[in-house]
Write a protein that holds these residues in place. Sequence first.
Motif, PDB file in Angstrom:
ATOM      1  N   ALA A   8       0.796  -1.075   0.086  1.00  0.00           N
ATOM      2  CA  ALA A   8       0.089   0.033   0.025  1.00  0.00           C
ATOM      3  C   ALA A   8       0.777   1.164  -0.150  1.00  0.00           C
ATOM      4  N   ALA A   9       0.357   1.976  -0.833  1.00  0.00           N
ATOM      5  CA  ALA A   9       1.296   3.226  -1.044  1.00  0.00           C
ATOM      6  C   ALA A   9       0.509   4.534  -1.609  1.00  0.00           C
ATOM      7  N   TYR A  10       0.950   5.760  -1.605  1.00  0.00           N
ATOM      8  CA  TYR A  10       0.355   6.933  -2.100  1.00  0.00           C
ATOM      9  C   TYR A  10       1.271   7.047  -3.545  1.00  0.00           C
ATOM     10  N   THR A  11       0.478   6.678  -4.634  1.00  0.00           N
ATOM     11  CA  THR A  11       1.401   6.571  -5.961  1.00  0.00           C
ATOM     12  C   THR A  11       0.905   7.388  -6.715  1.00  0.00           C
ATOM     13  N   ALA A  12       0.116   8.466  -6.447  1.00  0.00           N
ATOM     14  CA  ALA A  12      -0.244   9.438  -7.597  1.00  0.00           C
ATOM     15  C   ALA A  12       0.859  10.427  -7.704  1.00  0.00           C
ATOM     16  N   VAL A  13       1.857  10.153  -8.483  1.00  0.00           N
ATOM     17  CA  VAL A  13       3.148  10.904  -8.390  1.00  0.00           C
ATOM     18  C   VAL A  13       2.946  12.366  -8.690  1.00  0.00           C
ATOM     19  N   ASP A  14       2.317  12.767  -9.843  1.00  0.00           N
ATOM     20  CA  ASP A  14       2.096  14.072 -10.029  1.00  0.00           C
ATOM     21  C   ASP A  14       1.196  14.732  -8.948  1.00  0.00           C
ATOM     22  N   LYS A  15      -0.024  14.206  -8.468  1.00  0.00           N
ATOM     23  CA  LYS A  15      -0.671  14.764  -7.438  1.00  0.00           C
ATOM     24  C   LYS A  15       0.082  15.037  -6.258  1.00  0.00           C
ATOM     25  N   ALA A  16       1.025  14.001  -5.950  1.00  0.00           N
ATOM     26  CA  ALA A  16       1.741  14.171  -4.595  1.00  0.00           C
ATOM     27  C   ALA A  16       2.442  15.795  -4.622  1.00  0.00           C
ATOM     28  N   GLU A  17       2.844  16.420  -5.788  1.00  0.00           N
ATOM     29  CA  GLU A  17       3.664  17.659  -5.654  1.00  0.00           C
ATOM     30  C   GLU A  17       2.821  18.625  -4.892  1.00  0.00           C
ATOM     31  N   THR A  18       1.368  18.652  -4.849  1.00  0.00           N
ATOM     32  CA  THR A  18       0.694  19.320  -4.208  1.00  0.00           C
ATOM     33  C   THR A  18      -0.128  18.915  -3.077  1.00  0.00           C
ATOM     34  N   ASP A  19       0.167  17.534  -2.599  1.00  0.00           N
ATOM     35  CA  ASP A  19      -0.613  16.875  -1.648  1.00  0.00           C
ATOM     36  C   ASP A  19       0.455  16.144  -0.658  1.00  0.00           C
ATOM     37  N   GLU A  20       1.597  16.928  -0.251  1.00  0.00           N
ATOM     38  CA  GLU A  20       2.656  16.379   0.230  1.00  0.00           C
ATOM     39  C   GLU A  20       2.572  15.725   1.595  1.00  0.00           C
ATOM     40  N   ALA A  21       1.647  16.104   2.281  1.00  0.00           N
ATOM     41  CA  ALA A  21       1.382  15.639   3.757  1.00  0.00           C
ATOM     42  C   ALA A  21       0.784  14.256   3.642  1.00  0.00           C
ATOM     43  N   ALA A  22      -0.353  14.150   2.489  1.00  0.00           N
ATOM     44  CA  ALA A  22      -0.966  12.862   2.376  1.00  0.00           C
ATOM     45  C   ALA A  22       0.002  11.939   1.740  1.00  0.00           C
ATOM     46  N   ALA A  23       0.755  12.067   0.837  1.00  0.00           N
ATOM     47  CA  ALA A  23       1.988  11.391   0.460  1.00  0.00           C
ATOM     48  C   ALA A  23       2.882  10.977   1.559  1.00  0.00           C
ATOM     49  N   ARG A  24       3.316  11.626   2.459  1.00  0.00           N
ATOM     50  CA  ARG A  24       4.064  11.487   3.383  1.00  0.00           C
ATOM     51  C   ARG A  24       3.450  10.514   4.482  1.00  0.00           C
ATOM     52  N   ARG A  25       2.127  10.890   4.701  1.00  0.00           N
ATOM     53  CA  ARG A  25       1.557   9.800   5.946  1.00  0.00           C
ATOM     54  C   ARG A  25       1.707   8.427   5.441  1.00  0.00           C
TER      55      ARG A  25
END
Length: 301
Positions: A67-84
């Motif tokens: 399981a992971a946050y894999t939306a690579v481009d979206k992560a650029e503006t959603d850093e907190a969720a990607a880091r969690r």
Amino acid sequence: MREGGMGKEPMILVTGVNGQVGYELLCALQGLGRVVGLDRAALDLSNLDRVREVVRELKPSIIVNPAAYTAVDKAETDEAAARRLNAEAPAVMAEEAARCGAALIHYSTDYVFDGTKDGAYVEDDATNPQNVYGLTKLEGEQAIAASGCDYLTLRTSWVYGRRGKNFLLTMLKLGAERPELRVVADQIGAPTWSNSIATVTAHIVAQGLAAQGGDTNWWRERSGVYHFSAAGETSWYGFASAIFDIAMGEKAPKVLPIPASEYPVPAKRPANSRMSLDKLAEVFGLQMPDWSDALRLCLRA
């Protein structure tokens, strides 16, 4: 590593089982122990207290975390969720694995590298992620290594399969709609089938469980980072061309190679994602299939 589950049968906890890798893992690990697969509804990795609670309740022998946050481009503006999801949740899993004596198998990415190396990356090459996704995945790697648990961090690349959102399914959709496609040709890596990831992971788990009775240090002695992509290399253009050749033949659209500069995206990608698989072969005696062979199997399954 402790024995868990019912009686002496080892319990294997798998996260994110609705994802493309998690689904394949749930199938591939059957027969190796009591496999408990949890989807996001049962285990939301953004809820760190829930992550801790689930591991303490189940007391697994092995945790497998695709399981992971894999939306690579979206992560650029959603850093907190990607880091969690990519760093903080794996850190908690690792802490709890150390606490209950479980081994943790975690998946990371070629995006921890900047892509400037001439040859294939080896596991101890310097990391230098160029986007938020790669940065948060690297933070997850570092947290796991610092936790003291027995672990395998498996870095893979360009993951695709017959479910979820990925390059293969996007190309098949666009290829049916358009007569011509422009695809990046100056980024090199290895497209990796989710089924290959799951199958080779299952071989590693089987080795660990077989050794468990007489070698309690098996996981500890092998703990570390391993490169886990398909063998061989191609570009996104080469990958797309192969997809259409196999899946559509004469009905395939025309594919035109373009530089990455002509296809701007929010997250910068490494130009070179090639990773050496020598360590995987040396330690486990295992080889990942060539990307083109795996693609044929995937499309003809």
